[in-house]
Write a protein that holds these residues in place. Sequence first.
Motif, PDB file in Angstrom:
ATOM      1  N   GLN A 125      13.759  -2.916   0.599  1.00  0.00           N
ATOM      2  CA  GLN A 125      12.259  -2.976   0.847  1.00  0.00           C
ATOM      3  C   GLN A 125      11.892  -1.759   1.108  1.00  0.00           C
ATOM      4  O   GLN A 125      10.533  -1.350   0.850  1.00  0.00           O
ATOM      5  N   THR A 126      12.538  -0.870   1.816  1.00  0.00           N
ATOM      6  CA  THR A 126      11.939   0.618   2.022  1.00  0.00           C
ATOM      7  C   THR A 126      11.518   1.307   0.733  1.00  0.00           C
ATOM      8  O   THR A 126      10.538   2.016   0.751  1.00  0.00           O
ATOM      9  N   SER A 127      12.822   1.186  -0.431  1.00  0.00           N
ATOM     10  CA  SER A 127      12.416   1.785  -1.448  1.00  0.00           C
ATOM     11  C   SER A 127      11.188   1.124  -2.271  1.00  0.00           C
ATOM     12  O   SER A 127      10.301   2.134  -2.687  1.00  0.00           O
ATOM     13  N   ASN A 128      11.031  -0.323  -2.177  1.00  0.00           N
ATOM     14  CA  ASN A 128       9.853  -0.693  -2.438  1.00  0.00           C
ATOM     15  C   ASN A 128       8.522  -0.139  -2.190  1.00  0.00           C
ATOM     16  O   ASN A 128       7.662   0.183  -2.852  1.00  0.00           O
ATOM     17  N   GLN A 178       5.713   1.780  -3.771  1.00  0.00           N
ATOM     18  CA  GLN A 178       4.104   1.248  -3.593  1.00  0.00           C
ATOM     19  C   GLN A 178       3.347   2.337  -3.059  1.00  0.00           C
ATOM     20  O   GLN A 178       2.073   2.587  -3.600  1.00  0.00           O
ATOM     21  N   LEU A 179       3.765   3.090  -1.995  1.00  0.00           N
ATOM     22  CA  LEU A 179       3.248   3.966  -1.527  1.00  0.00           C
ATOM     23  C   LEU A 179       2.894   4.984  -2.278  1.00  0.00           C
ATOM     24  O   LEU A 179       1.718   5.602  -2.548  1.00  0.00           O
ATOM     25  N   SER A 180       3.839   5.433  -3.102  1.00  0.00           N
ATOM     26  CA  SER A 180       3.635   6.759  -4.049  1.00  0.00           C
ATOM     27  C   SER A 180       2.770   6.257  -5.195  1.00  0.00           C
ATOM     28  O   SER A 180       1.795   6.998  -5.415  1.00  0.00           O
ATOM     29  N   GLU A 181       2.896   5.129  -5.571  1.00  0.00           N
ATOM     30  CA  GLU A 181       1.946   4.471  -6.670  1.00  0.00           C
ATOM     31  C   GLU A 181       0.506   4.648  -6.090  1.00  0.00           C
ATOM     32  O   GLU A 181      -0.535   5.209  -6.996  1.00  0.00           O
TER      33      GLU A 181
END
Lengths: 241, 152
Positions: free
Chosen positions: B125-128, B132-135
């Motif tokens: 979830q953190t990596s997701n 998402q955040l970087s996108e």
Amino acid sequence: MSFTSLISNFAELEVGQHLYWQIGNIRVHGQVFLTSWILLGALLVFISLGTKKMENDPKGLQNLLEFLWDYIRDLSRTQIGEKVYRDWMPFIGTLFLFVFVSNWGGALIPWRIIKLPSGELGAPTADINTTIALALLVSLSYFYAGLSNKGWRYFEYYVHPTPIMLPFKILEDFTKPLSLSFRLFGNILADELVVSVLVFLVPLVLPIPVMFLGLFTSAIQALIFATLAAYYIGEAVEEHH
Amino acid sequence: MLTFPIFATEGGLFDINATLPLMAIQIVALTYLLNSLFFKPVGNIVENREKYVSKNFQEAKNKLAEVESLESDLLSQLQKARSEASKIVQEAEKDSDKLYQEALELANSEANASKENARIEIEKQTSNARKQLSEQAEELSQLIVNRLIQSK
């Protein structure tokens, strides 16, 4: 009191006087038989009273008789040995009872009250005839015991440790009855004499301790006679290896 | 006057006559009489009693020995039973210990597994979220760049 009068007083004590009974052409000392019949009669009455109603739970006289029986058994068993003491117990017991009753009867009963035409009543054992009769019976008994138990091997006893003993052992066969009879006779007669002399000289108090001593001696003499008789029989039946 | 007849011809202290054999016969007769009146009956009763006493004593002794052997038997049985009981208790304790240990291990491993799962989930979830955040950041920066270019 002068010496001669003392001697004459002794004479009054009638030592060695007898009441003679003439039966056919033999003469006997009647006073000895009289006292012995009275005393033995008393003994037999006493014994038949005690053995009349015997129970497994002894009472009264039976207790005393059983004690007496046990005493005689111990005496003959220790002297004669376990093997044959049963055969000789009645004889040893009779010797003991006869001597004891005669001695005590002579000392305790005031025979002097009964006056005889000659002599006086007293202990039957104070007469040499009685004691020699007893002693000769003992001699015959130990010969019979030895011969009947061991046959001719009995005579091995005479050369027992070494043949050197032979004359002494033969001599012993004569000294045994001699010492038995004279010991008893002397003790009882001496006791009677001492008491009668003391009674004659000092009639109060003084003879009493001597009389007690006499009772003591009498009992001891009966024990000694029975023990020695049993010892001689035991010696005759003993097996040497 | 002096009549102290020791060795007198008639009488005297050592006057041995027929009294001797007659007295001997009397004593022999007395021996037989006393044997039947006294020695035999009293001997019978005393010896019977002695036999009776020794018999009973022997019986009592035998019984006592029996009782003692039974007692020791019982005692050894009791001891055996006690040691068996203690063995059973020890085994049961061992068993229950083993069960407890097993249960503990199972629970531990289960707990570890669920912890691991959770950690993996969290990482995912953190990596997701990061992705998402970087996108979104990239989108946002594109938007900013576009706006800047338009305004010019």
